[in-house]
Design a protein around this motif. Structure first.
Motif, PDB file in Angstrom:
ATOM      1  N   ILE A   1      89.347 -95.101 -60.219  1.00  0.00           N
ATOM      2  CA  ILE A   1      90.764 -95.175 -60.509  1.00  0.00           C
ATOM      3  C   ILE A   1      91.042 -96.318 -61.482  1.00  0.00           C
ATOM      4  CG2 ILE A   1      93.149 -94.836 -59.616  1.00  0.00           C
ATOM      5  CD1 ILE A   1      91.989 -93.724 -57.010  1.00  0.00           C
ATOM      6  N   ASP A   2      91.499 -96.056 -62.707  1.00  0.00           N
ATOM      7  CA  ASP A   2      91.632 -96.969 -63.752  1.00  0.00           C
ATOM      8  C   ASP A   2      93.070 -97.247 -64.339  1.00  0.00           C
ATOM      9  OD1 ASP A   2      90.387 -98.958 -65.267  1.00  0.00           O
ATOM     10  OD2 ASP A   2      89.113 -97.621 -66.289  1.00  0.00           O
ATOM     11  N   ASP A   3      93.343 -98.245 -64.783  1.00  0.00           N
ATOM     12  CA  ASP A   3      94.811 -98.514 -65.636  1.00  0.00           C
ATOM     13  C   ASP A   3      94.460 -99.365 -66.675  1.00  0.00           C
ATOM     14  OD1 ASP A   3      97.113 -99.598 -66.125  1.00  0.00           O
ATOM     15  OD2 ASP A   3      97.979 -99.584 -64.130  1.00  0.00           O
ATOM     16  N   GLY A   4      94.295 -98.548 -67.684  1.00  0.00           N
ATOM     17  CA  GLY A   4      94.006 -99.011 -69.075  1.00  0.00           C
ATOM     18  C   GLY A   4      92.580 -98.922 -69.495  1.00  0.00           C
ATOM     19  N   ALA A   5      91.680 -98.354 -68.593  1.00  0.00           N
ATOM     20  CA  ALA A   5      90.585 -97.644 -69.145  1.00  0.00           C
ATOM     21  C   ALA A   5      89.426 -98.875 -69.272  1.00  0.00           C
ATOM     22  CB  ALA A   5      90.429 -96.787 -70.360  1.00  0.00           C
ATOM     23  N   ASP A   6      89.583-100.091 -68.872  1.00  0.00           N
ATOM     24  CA  ASP A   6      88.487-101.295 -68.827  1.00  0.00           C
ATOM     25  C   ASP A   6      87.226-100.834 -67.926  1.00  0.00           C
ATOM     26  OD1 ASP A   6      89.706-102.780 -70.899  1.00  0.00           O
ATOM     27  OD2 ASP A   6      90.370-104.333 -69.474  1.00  0.00           O
ATOM     28  N   LEU A   7      87.511-100.349 -66.930  1.00  0.00           N
ATOM     29  CA  LEU A   7      86.383 -99.917 -66.003  1.00  0.00           C
ATOM     30  C   LEU A   7      85.587 -98.779 -66.533  1.00  0.00           C
ATOM     31  CD1 LEU A   7      85.612-101.245 -63.227  1.00  0.00           C
ATOM     32  CD2 LEU A   7      87.061 -99.455 -61.926  1.00  0.00           C
ATOM     33  N   ILE A   8      86.267 -97.427 -67.102  1.00  0.00           N
ATOM     34  CA  ILE A   8      85.894 -96.522 -67.523  1.00  0.00           C
ATOM     35  C   ILE A   8      85.302 -96.846 -69.120  1.00  0.00           C
ATOM     36  CG2 ILE A   8      86.088 -94.279 -68.623  1.00  0.00           C
ATOM     37  CD1 ILE A   8      88.396 -94.067 -66.887  1.00  0.00           C
TER      38      ILE A   8
END
Ligand code: ADE
Length: 413
Positions: free
Chosen positions: A118-125
């Motif tokens: 679960i990401d917010d801003g797509a840094d983890l992805i």
């Protein structure tokens, strides 16, 4: 351990839980269904009380959860501590993280080898698609919370570079219509008041960007008595802003008049050197967009202005010609860095969508392709119905005759 800090965080979490009635309802059902039994969920969200309750409900419903922040300044340390001590959630986040700490914390989340993200801003992805590609085979799917992240992910998908299905939580109606508009509208001024203690009424306030966030900020600024100018690049949105009663002009003209500038575009280079050249002495700037690249700190330093902290969340930049410009929260998300984020009831709806979207991924990931998906309509409707109930409002229901009328294209008036 700082006991006072823990108690403060626990109270904040309990307050959030009391008012997150939709999430509580959905969470209760997920627990009864043991919906996330065995699922490993890596989360990078703003670590504050409402996010905390999402993590707690996922864990209660059987998930193993790790949580890092998606922004170096948005963590509420009291909540992070209580989540660890009182709720047993593995949290990797603190306020004022430097770049190494920020990426180190995202790495700690990924060490769990998550099945879901679960990401917010797509840094983890993004990390999963670059330096941690070894983990890609584990990932069954992800949810993305915010506009900026969805833009990045659609670009990845378009190039054929997305390696698992992603649900665009941001695009659910029960998310962006309320979170982006009323949430950002209110929380931006929570951050403003907390950071500056300055008046809004009577000031010329420039809102950069008239997406859902910009609309909300402009609306609340008008309500507080500001003289609002909107800047846009989209002609349709610009007309909408005009018809909503705002002045519309290019930033270079707006910057000359501004007492306050708030950017919410999701794009970079909104305030650059050319704007800084003309900004008035004393102008206060802040950003409610996801990344700190909307207001160029590089341009400020190139012009010879260095930050001097003058309040907890305000830096003064003095230009060589003597003009002073004030920047809130280092140009990072001012509503979370200097404020407490969106109101609880708003995040209740957004995180209810998150929880249901995760359930959808868990149940149906094998049927999904490596694409960005909309949240299924029925999940949006479920959250809308529950939210309406919590507000004590009822609505009408179509009669069978009305339903037939709407379905029958041959029937006239
Ligand atoms: N609280 C948790 N996540 C948030 C977000 N994306 N925006 C504002 N407040 C939040």
């Amino acid at each position: 351990m700082d006991e006072e800090l823990r108690i403060k965080g626990k109270r904040r979490l309990e307050w959030a839980e009391t008012h997150m009635k939709v999430l509580n309802e959905i969470g209760g059902r997920l627990v009864r269904d043991n919906a996330f039994e065995g699922a490993k969920v890596g989360m990078a969200l703003h670590v504050e009380a409402k996010t905390g309750m999402l993590a707690v409900w996922l864990a209660r419903a059987g998930a193993e959860v790790r949580l890092a922040s998606c922004n170096p300044l948005s963590t509420d340390d009291s909540v992070a501590l209580s989540l660890k001590e009182d709720y047993g959630i593995k949290v990797y986040a603190k306020k004022w993280e430097n770049k190494e700490e920020y990426y180190g914390n995202l790495a700690s989340v990924l060490e769990m080898r998550p099945d879901y993200v679960i990401d917010d801003g797509a840094d983890l992805i993004t990390i999963l698609h670059t330096s941690r590609r070894d983990l890609l085979p584990n990932i069954k799917g992800a949810n993305e919370e915010t506009t900026t992240g969805v833009i990045r992910l659609r670009a990845m998908a378009k190039e054929g570079n997305l390696n698992f299905p992603v649900i665009s939580v941001n695009d659910a109606q029960m998310k962006h219509l309320f979170d982006n508009r009323y949430g950002t509208g209110q929380s931006t001024f929570d951050g403003w008041m907390n950071a500056t203690n300055l008046l809004v009424a009577g000031k010329v306030l420039v809102v950069a960007g008239y997406g859902w966030c910009g609309r909300g900020i402009a609306m609340r600024a008008k309500g507080l008595g500001a003289n609002v100018i909107v800047t846009e690049v989209d002609p349709v949105r610009a007309i909408e802003a005009r018809m909503d009663g705002y002045r519309v002009m290019p930033m270079i003209e707006a910057a000359r008049q501004a007492d306050i500038i708030i950017s919410a575009t999701g794009c970079k280079d909104i305030i650059t050197r050319e704007h800084l050249e003309v900004i008035k002495d004393g102008c206060v700037m802040g950003n409610s967009g996801h990344f700190d690249n909307e207001i160029s700190k590089t341009a400020l330093s190139e012009m010879g202005a260095m930050p001097k902290r003058v309040r907890e969340f305000v830096d003064e930049y003095r230009l060589p010609d003597g003009r002073r410009i004030f920047l809130i929260a280092e140009g990072r998300l001012m509503n979370l860095a200097a404020g407490q984020g969106h109101p609880v009831e708003i995040m209740d709806m957004s995180f209810a969508i998150q929880a249901l979207s995760l359930e959808h991924l868990v149940k149906d990931h094998s049927k999904l392709e490596n694409k960005v998906y909309e949240v299924p309509r029925e999940l949006d409707e479920e959250v809308a119905r529950l939210a309406l109930e919590t507000m004590g409002s009822k609505i009408d229901v179509l009669t069978p005759v009305q339903r037939r009328y709407l379905d029958d294209w041959q029937e006239g008036t």
